[in-house]
Design a protein around this motif. Structure first.
Motif, PDB file in Angstrom:
ATOM      1  N   THR A 110       0.842  -1.202   0.000  1.00 10.06           N
ATOM      2  CA  THR A 110       0.000   0.000   0.000  1.00 10.06           C
ATOM      3  C   THR A 110       0.875   1.250   0.000  1.00 10.06           C
ATOM      4  N   LEU A 111       1.960   1.221   0.747  1.00  6.85           N
ATOM      5  CA  LEU A 111       2.857   2.376   0.808  1.00  6.85           C
ATOM      6  C   LEU A 111       3.649   2.575  -0.487  1.00  6.85           C
ATOM      7  N   LYS A 112       3.737   1.525  -1.297  1.00  4.12           N
ATOM      8  CA  LYS A 112       4.521   1.610  -2.533  1.00  4.12           C
ATOM      9  C   LYS A 112       3.645   1.685  -3.787  1.00  4.12           C
ATOM     10  N   ALA A 113       2.319   1.658  -3.634  1.00  3.10           N
ATOM     11  CA  ALA A 113       1.407   1.662  -4.789  1.00  3.10           C
ATOM     12  C   ALA A 113       1.523   2.963  -5.576  1.00  3.10           C
ATOM     13  N   GLU A 114       1.499   2.845  -6.900  1.00  2.14           N
ATOM     14  CA  GLU A 114       1.635   4.040  -7.744  1.00  2.14           C
ATOM     15  C   GLU A 114       0.365   4.378  -8.512  1.00  2.14           C
ATOM     16  N   THR A 115      -0.567   3.432  -8.640  1.00  2.00           N
ATOM     17  CA  THR A 115      -1.816   3.699  -9.352  1.00  2.00           C
ATOM     18  C   THR A 115      -2.988   3.498  -8.401  1.00  2.00           C
ATOM     19  N   ILE A 116      -4.089   4.149  -8.715  1.00  2.00           N
ATOM     20  CA  ILE A 116      -5.285   4.035  -7.868  1.00  2.00           C
ATOM     21  C   ILE A 116      -5.831   2.610  -7.839  1.00  2.00           C
ATOM     22  N   PRO A 117      -5.975   1.905  -8.991  1.00  2.00           N
ATOM     23  CA  PRO A 117      -6.490   0.528  -8.911  1.00  2.00           C
ATOM     24  C   PRO A 117      -5.616  -0.394  -8.055  1.00  2.00           C
ATOM     25  N   PHE A 118      -4.304  -0.263  -8.175  1.00  2.18           N
ATOM     26  CA  PHE A 118      -3.415  -1.102  -7.364  1.00  2.18           C
ATOM     27  C   PHE A 118      -3.533  -0.719  -5.895  1.00  2.18           C
ATOM     28  N   TYR A 119      -3.630   0.574  -5.599  1.00  3.19           N
ATOM     29  CA  TYR A 119      -3.795   1.035  -4.228  1.00  3.19           C
ATOM     30  C   TYR A 119      -5.092   0.495  -3.632  1.00  3.19           C
ATOM     31  N   VAL A 120      -6.185   0.563  -4.400  1.00  5.19           N
ATOM     32  CA  VAL A 120      -7.473   0.063  -3.917  1.00  5.19           C
ATOM     33  C   VAL A 120      -7.391  -1.435  -3.642  1.00  5.19           C
ATOM     34  N   PHE A 121      -6.739  -2.185  -4.542  1.00  8.11           N
ATOM     35  CA  PHE A 121      -6.576  -3.626  -4.340  1.00  8.11           C
ATOM     36  C   PHE A 121      -5.806  -3.904  -3.050  1.00  8.11           C
ATOM     37  N   MET A 122      -4.737  -3.158  -2.826  1.00  4.39           N
ATOM     38  CA  MET A 122      -3.917  -3.362  -1.632  1.00  4.39           C
ATOM     39  C   MET A 122      -4.671  -2.987  -0.353  1.00  4.39           C
ATOM     40  N   VAL A 123      -5.415  -1.880  -0.397  1.00  6.91           N
ATOM     41  CA  VAL A 123      -6.179  -1.465   0.796  1.00  6.91           C
ATOM     42  C   VAL A 123      -7.288  -2.471   1.094  1.00  6.91           C
ATOM     43  N   LYS A 124      -7.942  -2.967   0.050  1.00  9.81           N
ATOM     44  CA  LYS A 124      -8.980  -3.982   0.279  1.00  9.81           C
ATOM     45  C   LYS A 124      -8.373  -5.254   0.869  1.00  9.81           C
ATOM     46  N   GLY A 125      -7.223  -5.657   0.346  1.00  9.08           N
ATOM     47  CA  GLY A 125      -6.547  -6.828   0.906  1.00  9.08           C
ATOM     48  C   GLY A 125      -6.113  -6.601   2.334  1.00  9.08           C
ATOM     49  N   GLN A 126      -5.592  -5.430   2.596  1.00 10.36           N
ATOM     50  CA  GLN A 126      -5.157  -5.070   3.942  1.00 10.36           C
ATOM     51  C   GLN A 126      -6.328  -5.120   4.919  1.00 10.36           C
ATOM     52  N   ASP A 127      -7.450  -4.509   4.557  1.00  9.80           N
ATOM     53  CA  ASP A 127      -8.614  -4.493   5.442  1.00  9.80           C
ATOM     54  C   ASP A 127      -9.222  -5.887   5.604  1.00  9.80           C
ATOM     55  N   THR A 128      -9.193  -6.687   4.539  1.00  9.79           N
ATOM     56  CA  THR A 128      -9.710  -8.054   4.627  1.00  9.79           C
ATOM     57  C   THR A 128      -8.883  -8.886   5.599  1.00  9.79           C
ATOM     58  N   PHE A 129      -7.567  -8.836   5.467  1.00  6.80           N
ATOM     59  CA  PHE A 129      -6.729  -9.625   6.367  1.00  6.80           C
ATOM     60  C   PHE A 129      -6.711  -9.057   7.774  1.00  6.80           C
ATOM     61  N   HIS A 130      -6.963  -7.767   7.919  1.00  6.47           N
ATOM     62  CA  HIS A 130      -7.115  -7.198   9.261  1.00  6.47           C
ATOM     63  C   HIS A 130      -8.343  -7.808   9.941  1.00  6.47           C
ATOM     64  N   GLY A 131      -9.457  -7.893   9.219  1.00 11.44           N
ATOM     65  CA  GLY A 131     -10.660  -8.497   9.786  1.00 11.44           C
ATOM     66  C   GLY A 131     -10.462  -9.961  10.146  1.00 11.44           C
ATOM     67  N   LEU A 132      -9.801 -10.706   9.266  1.00  5.88           N
ATOM     68  CA  LEU A 132      -9.522 -12.117   9.553  1.00  5.88           C
ATOM     69  C   LEU A 132      -8.596 -12.265  10.758  1.00  5.88           C
ATOM     70  N   PHE A 133      -7.607 -11.365  10.860  1.00  2.00           N
ATOM     71  CA  PHE A 133      -6.704 -11.370  12.012  1.00  2.00           C
ATOM     72  C   PHE A 133      -7.472 -11.105  13.305  1.00  2.00           C
ATOM     73  N   GLN A 134      -8.373 -10.131  13.270  1.00  2.00           N
ATOM     74  CA  GLN A 134      -9.161  -9.828  14.466  1.00  2.00           C
ATOM     75  C   GLN A 134     -10.004 -11.032  14.891  1.00  2.00           C
ATOM     76  N   MET A 135     -10.555 -11.754  13.912  1.00  2.00           N
ATOM     77  CA  MET A 135     -11.346 -12.942  14.235  1.00  2.00           C
ATOM     78  C   MET A 135     -10.467 -14.005  14.892  1.00  2.00           C
ATOM     79  N   ALA A 136      -9.287 -14.237  14.337  1.00  2.00           N
ATOM     80  CA  ALA A 136      -8.383 -15.248  14.895  1.00  2.00           C
ATOM     81  C   ALA A 136      -7.921 -14.859  16.298  1.00  2.00           C
ATOM     82  N   MET A 137      -7.669 -13.569  16.515  1.00  2.00           N
ATOM     83  CA  MET A 137      -7.224 -13.135  17.838  1.00  2.00           C
ATOM     84  C   MET A 137      -8.305 -13.310  18.903  1.00  2.00           C
ATOM     85  N   LEU A 138      -9.561 -13.134  18.514  1.00  2.00           N
ATOM     86  CA  LEU A 138     -10.648 -13.378  19.470  1.00  2.00           C
ATOM     87  C   LEU A 138     -10.603 -14.816  19.980  1.00  2.00           C
ATOM     88  N   TRP A 139     -10.433 -15.763  19.051  1.00  2.00           N
ATOM     89  CA  TRP A 139     -10.395 -17.171  19.450  1.00  2.00           C
ATOM     90  C   TRP A 139      -9.125 -17.487  20.227  1.00  2.00           C
TER      91      TRP A 139
END
Length: 185
Positions: free
Chosen positions: A57-86
């Motif tokens: 995300t910090l190295k993205a140069e285009t908007i579509p790539f940035y959006v893909f990275m932010v969506k991936g980042q937020d998705t894995f953040h949510g999955l991480f939060q779920m795993a940490m609860l358990w």
């Protein structure tokens, strides 16, 4: 040297997460009833993937790539939060099952919304990708855009997770398992 410091730092962090994840996975594999090590290894693997998305995300140069990275980042953040609860529930032995399942369902809703929204759950509109120079000369990318009103939902979920961690830690501490209670806090 200037453009390699952040990738080096993020790679070391991801490597530590992967090492811890594999270590606890192999420990859990020996004892199939060991849910503490298994849930911790899953959380470590998810954290490693999150860190890789964060770096990109910090190295993205285009908007579509940035959006893909932010969506991936937020998705894995949510999955991480779920795993940490358990993990916290299994580690402390305080398993408020229905409440954790409810929080997991809400996290799945957050992940689904993140994937459906055109710019993810973090942004309602993205204007352009800009760059900033860090003190040591390395260039990072940032965007100008409007935050999504659904971001409040994510903040509430994170607060709910931390309240659950504190509940489990304090309850464990009061039950006499002082080490486990202090470790979580």
């Amino acid at each position: 040297m200037n453009d390699y410091l952040l990738p080096l730092i993020f790679s070391v962090i991801a490597g530590v997460c992967l090492h811890a994840g594999f270590n606890h996975f192999f420990i859990a594999r020996k004892n199939t009833k060991d849910r503490v090590n298994l849930s911790f290894s899953i959380a470590c693997f998810l954290a490693a993937v999150y860190v890789i998305f964060d770096l990109n995300t910090l190295k993205a140069e285009t908007i579509p790539f940035y959006v893909f990275m932010v969506k991936g980042q937020d998705t894995f953040h949510g999955l991480f939060q779920m795993a940490m609860l358990w993990f916290v529930a299994y580690y402390t032995g305080i398993i408020p099952g229905r409440f954790i399942i409810l929080l997991n369902i809400l996290w799945v809703g957050e992940i689904t919304t993140n994937l459906i929204e055109p710019y993810g759950i973090a942004y309602s509109h993205i204007g352009k990708v800009g760059s900033s120079t860090l003190l040591w000369g390395e260039q990072i990318r940032h965007i100008t855009g409007e935050p999504n009103s659904l971001l409040l939902y994510v903040y509430i979920m994170i607060i709910a997770n931390y309240l659950t961690y504190f509940y489990c830690a304090i309850t464990t501490y009061l039950k006499g398992k002082r080490y486990e209670g202090r470790t979580i806090i």
